[in-house]
Write an enzyme that holds these catalytic residues in place. Sequence first.
Site, PDB file in Angstrom:
ATOM      1  N   LYS A 196      21.240   3.190 -11.747  1.00 26.53           N
ATOM      2  CA  LYS A 196      20.672   4.547 -11.824  1.00 26.53           C
ATOM      3  C   LYS A 196      21.235   5.392 -10.685  1.00 26.53           C
ATOM      4  CE  LYS A 196      16.428   5.913 -10.726  1.00 26.53           C
ATOM      5  NZ  LYS A 196      16.801   7.141 -10.003  1.00 26.53           N
ATOM      6  N   HIS A 202      22.005   9.485  -8.857  1.00 28.25           N
ATOM      7  CA  HIS A 202      21.661  10.909  -8.696  1.00 28.25           C
ATOM      8  C   HIS A 202      22.940  11.560  -8.180  1.00 28.25           C
ATOM      9  CE1 HIS A 202      17.313  11.065  -9.220  1.00 28.25           C
ATOM     10  NE2 HIS A 202      17.129  10.058  -8.388  1.00 28.25           N
ATOM     11  N   LYS A 254      16.865  14.331 -14.901  1.00 26.64           N
ATOM     12  CA  LYS A 254      15.568  14.969 -15.215  1.00 26.64           C
ATOM     13  C   LYS A 254      15.752  16.402 -15.710  1.00 26.64           C
ATOM     14  CE  LYS A 254      12.983  12.226 -11.803  1.00 26.64           C
ATOM     15  NZ  LYS A 254      14.060  11.648 -10.994  1.00 26.64           N
ATOM     16  N   ASP A 311      15.097  22.266 -18.810  1.00 24.83           N
ATOM     17  CA  ASP A 311      15.289  23.679 -19.153  1.00 24.83           C
ATOM     18  C   ASP A 311      15.282  23.842 -20.679  1.00 24.83           C
ATOM     19  OD1 ASP A 311      15.940  26.447 -18.894  1.00 24.83           O
ATOM     20  OD2 ASP A 311      17.019  25.984 -17.037  1.00 24.83           O
ATOM     21  N   THR A 350      20.539  25.768 -22.145  1.00 30.65           N
ATOM     22  CA  THR A 350      20.937  25.583 -20.744  1.00 30.65           C
ATOM     23  C   THR A 350      21.130  24.101 -20.424  1.00 30.65           C
ATOM     24  OG1 THR A 350      19.669  27.553 -20.195  1.00 30.65           O
ATOM     25  CG2 THR A 350      20.283  26.130 -18.354  1.00 30.65           C
ATOM     26  N   SER A 400       5.832   8.012 -11.070  1.00 28.04           N
ATOM     27  CA  SER A 400       5.252   7.069 -10.108  1.00 28.04           C
ATOM     28  C   SER A 400       4.602   7.772  -8.926  1.00 28.04           C
ATOM     29  CB  SER A 400       6.359   6.144  -9.589  1.00 28.04           C
ATOM     30  OG  SER A 400       7.389   6.898  -8.967  1.00 28.04           O
ATOM     31  N   GLN A 447       5.620   8.772  -2.965  1.00 29.08           N
ATOM     32  CA  GLN A 447       6.036   7.675  -3.862  1.00 29.08           C
ATOM     33  C   GLN A 447       4.994   6.556  -3.773  1.00 29.08           C
ATOM     34  OE1 GLN A 447       7.343   6.633  -6.426  1.00 29.08           O
ATOM     35  NE2 GLN A 447       9.424   5.882  -6.095  1.00 29.08           N
ATOM     36  N   TYR A 490       4.172   2.531  -4.812  1.00 31.14           N
ATOM     37  CA  TYR A 490       4.826   1.288  -5.233  1.00 31.14           C
ATOM     38  C   TYR A 490       3.810   0.296  -5.779  1.00 31.14           C
ATOM     39  CZ  TYR A 490       8.924   2.915  -2.672  1.00 31.14           C
ATOM     40  OH  TYR A 490      10.002   3.646  -2.244  1.00 31.14           O
ATOM     41  N   ARG A 528      15.011   1.654  -2.728  1.00 32.66           N
ATOM     42  CA  ARG A 528      15.155   1.317  -1.316  1.00 32.66           C
ATOM     43  C   ARG A 528      14.827  -0.137  -0.970  1.00 32.66           C
ATOM     44  NH1 ARG A 528      11.788   6.507   0.391  1.00 32.66           N
ATOM     45  NH2 ARG A 528      11.242   6.289  -1.801  1.00 32.66           N
TER      46      ARG A 528
END
Length: 260
Positions: free
Chosen positions: A57, A59, A90, A93, A97, A148, A206, A208, A227
């Site tokens: 995953k 970003h 994520k 719009d 767009t 989460s 966040q 966990y 992390r």
Amino acid sequence: MINFAERARLALHPLAQKLFLLMEKKRTNLAVAIDSTFQEELLAMADLLGPEICILKTHVDILADFHSNLGCALRKLADRHQFLIFEDRKFADIGQTASLQYEKGLYHIAEWADLINAHIVPGPGLIDGLKKIGRPLGRGLILIAEMSSLGTLAKGRFADKAVQMGENNNDFVLGFIAMRKLSRQPGMLHLTPGVKLKSGKDALGQQYRTIEDVLEKDNSDIIIVGREISHAPDPLLMAKIIRERAWECLLRSWQVRTRV
Ligand code: 5BU
């Protein structure tokens, strides 16, 4: 509860079939989130952890040194180690767009990411916009049903709506970001972030939960771990530990539900 090989047969989206089968073959339901801000670091981590994971995953918009060769380099690693690439963009719009954000701009996400995700706030036009670009390329969409983070509005009836929208678009949507199993369609995948060996939280909301909670108690399919692995003193060792524990949880949950 049926296993991944059986669910592969029942999945409508070819990419979901591929994912179920590669998880079964590699014996891993671990997705790793590498939130590095440097491209070389991201690629090195993807190469190191590739054999342990089913999904990488990313970003891309946090990279300080993004270069247009990234997509190609990631695809090579995905082929070598057999994992899917999930750009956690994520989208949120209107369809028009979002389709441009998906296909164009700096990142050309549709060219290299197997999976993307989207919020449901804009309504089904967003799914149509992404589908127009992604479906001809064999890509898939994950809808965000639950998050989460502390105080999230993505829960309850909102999550039910997300499931409904996803199931209505199961030629492109292959699952949900969710904290638990929500869809009854066996081909639909549930991916859960906010996972560590011990439950807890970070300084920015966040939350966990443990691998056991997510997979055995709440019947999710895939854990997304960031992390806990990327910041571990030995990320490969940590990935191996988490991968093994997650797979054992999954096997136990299948046994329990088969006996019932
Ligand atoms: P962490 O380091 O394990 O906390 O990273 C979690 C990753 O999952 C991070 O990349 C988030 O952007 C992503 N995430 C999340 O944590 N929670 C969510 O509800 C969603 C994505 Br959607």
